[in-house]
Design a protein around this motif. Structure first.
Motif, PDB file in Angstrom:
ATOM      1  N   ASP A   1       0.849  -1.183   0.000  1.00  0.00           N
ATOM      2  CA  ASP A   1       0.000   0.000   0.000  1.00  0.00           C
ATOM      3  C   ASP A   1       0.889   1.239   0.000  1.00  0.00           C
ATOM      4  OD1 ASP A   1      -1.867   2.027   0.432  1.00  0.00           O
ATOM      5  OD2 ASP A   1      -2.222   1.478   2.525  1.00  0.00           O
TER       6      ASP A   1
ATOM      7  N   GLU B   1      -6.412  -0.360   2.936  1.00  0.00           N
ATOM      8  CA  GLU B   1      -4.989  -0.675   2.771  1.00  0.00           C
ATOM      9  C   GLU B   1      -4.794  -1.914   1.898  1.00  0.00           C
ATOM     10  OE1 GLU B   1      -5.691   1.561   6.505  1.00  0.00           O
ATOM     11  OE2 GLU B   1      -6.523  -0.309   5.767  1.00  0.00           O
TER      12      GLU B   1
ATOM     13  N   ARG C   1      -5.707  -1.040  -1.797  1.00  0.00           N
ATOM     14  CA  ARG C   1      -4.648  -0.242  -2.440  1.00  0.00           C
ATOM     15  C   ARG C   1      -3.410  -1.078  -2.714  1.00  0.00           C
ATOM     16  NH1 ARG C   1      -6.276   3.969   1.460  1.00  0.00           N
ATOM     17  NH2 ARG C   1      -4.579   3.197   2.769  1.00  0.00           N
TER      18      ARG C   1
ATOM     19  N   THR D   1      -1.851  -1.769  -6.433  1.00  0.00           N
ATOM     20  CA  THR D   1      -0.449  -1.449  -6.716  1.00  0.00           C
ATOM     21  C   THR D   1       0.313  -2.680  -7.190  1.00  0.00           C
ATOM     22  OG1 THR D   1      -0.463   0.323  -5.083  1.00  0.00           O
ATOM     23  CG2 THR D   1       1.684  -0.552  -5.723  1.00  0.00           C
TER      24      THR D   1
ATOM     25  N   LEU E   1      -7.143   1.464  -9.208  1.00  0.00           N
ATOM     26  CA  LEU E   1      -7.701   1.348  -7.858  1.00  0.00           C
ATOM     27  C   LEU E   1      -9.217   1.219  -7.882  1.00  0.00           C
ATOM     28  CD1 LEU E   1      -7.435   1.344  -4.788  1.00  0.00           C
ATOM     29  CD2 LEU E   1      -7.395   3.856  -4.880  1.00  0.00           C
TER      30      LEU E   1
ATOM     31  N   GLN F   1     -11.514  -1.698  -6.207  1.00  0.00           N
ATOM     32  CA  GLN F   1     -12.555  -1.365  -5.229  1.00  0.00           C
ATOM     33  C   GLN F   1     -13.911  -1.917  -5.656  1.00  0.00           C
ATOM     34  OE1 GLN F   1     -11.905   2.860  -5.439  1.00  0.00           O
ATOM     35  NE2 GLN F   1     -10.911   2.929  -3.431  1.00  0.00           N
TER      36      GLN F   1
END
Length: 138
Positions: free
Chosen positions: A36, A62, A65, A69, A75, A79
């Motif tokens: 994160d 966290e 993310r 990454t 992102l 989500q």
């Protein structure tokens, strides 16, 4: 409904990881990459494996993310996939409203099968917010 509109976090992770000897990175390798950028949190290889196998896990900003990454994914896409899998929500723009001056897009999380016509108060709120934005721009 497009394939991306139905994907889950399990699909995102399982399609991009593999066993040792496969051409895909292992869960250990993806764990090393998945950090994160805000907190430095890194999920374990075991946690990523559980996600890939659709097991229950504690979902946090966290974690989402870190996965975005590590897997080089947008992102918002991660989500939405997590919301679908763990909350049973569908996330989309049901009203097809025109973009504002700042190109803002409203997304609404809802139960699968809900249509824009089922959300009149949400539509009213979004229309009022767009008008207020125009009024403040004068």
């Amino acid at each position: 409904m497009a394939a991306r509109d139905a994907e889950t976090l399990a699909q995102l992770v399982s399609e991009r990881t593999g066993q040792r000897g496969s051409t895909l990175p292992t869960f250990d390798q993806m764990s090393e990459r998945s950090v994160d950028p805000v907190t430095g949190y890194r999920p374990s290889a075991n946690l990523l494996w559980k996600i890939a196998k659709s097991q229950s896990v504690k979902v946090s900003p966290e974690l989402i993310r870190a996965i975005a990454t590590g897997f080089s994914l947008d992102l918002e896409r991660v989500q939405q996939a997590a919301a679908r899998q763990y909350l049973g929500w569908q996330v989309d723009d049901p009203f097809d409203m025109p973009l504002g001056d700042n190109d803002a897009v409203a997304r609404v999380a809802h139960k699968p099968g809900v249509e824009a016509s089922d959300l009149p108060r949400t539509r009213d709120f979004l229309e009022r917010a767009a008008r207020d934005e125009l009024d403040q721009g004068d």
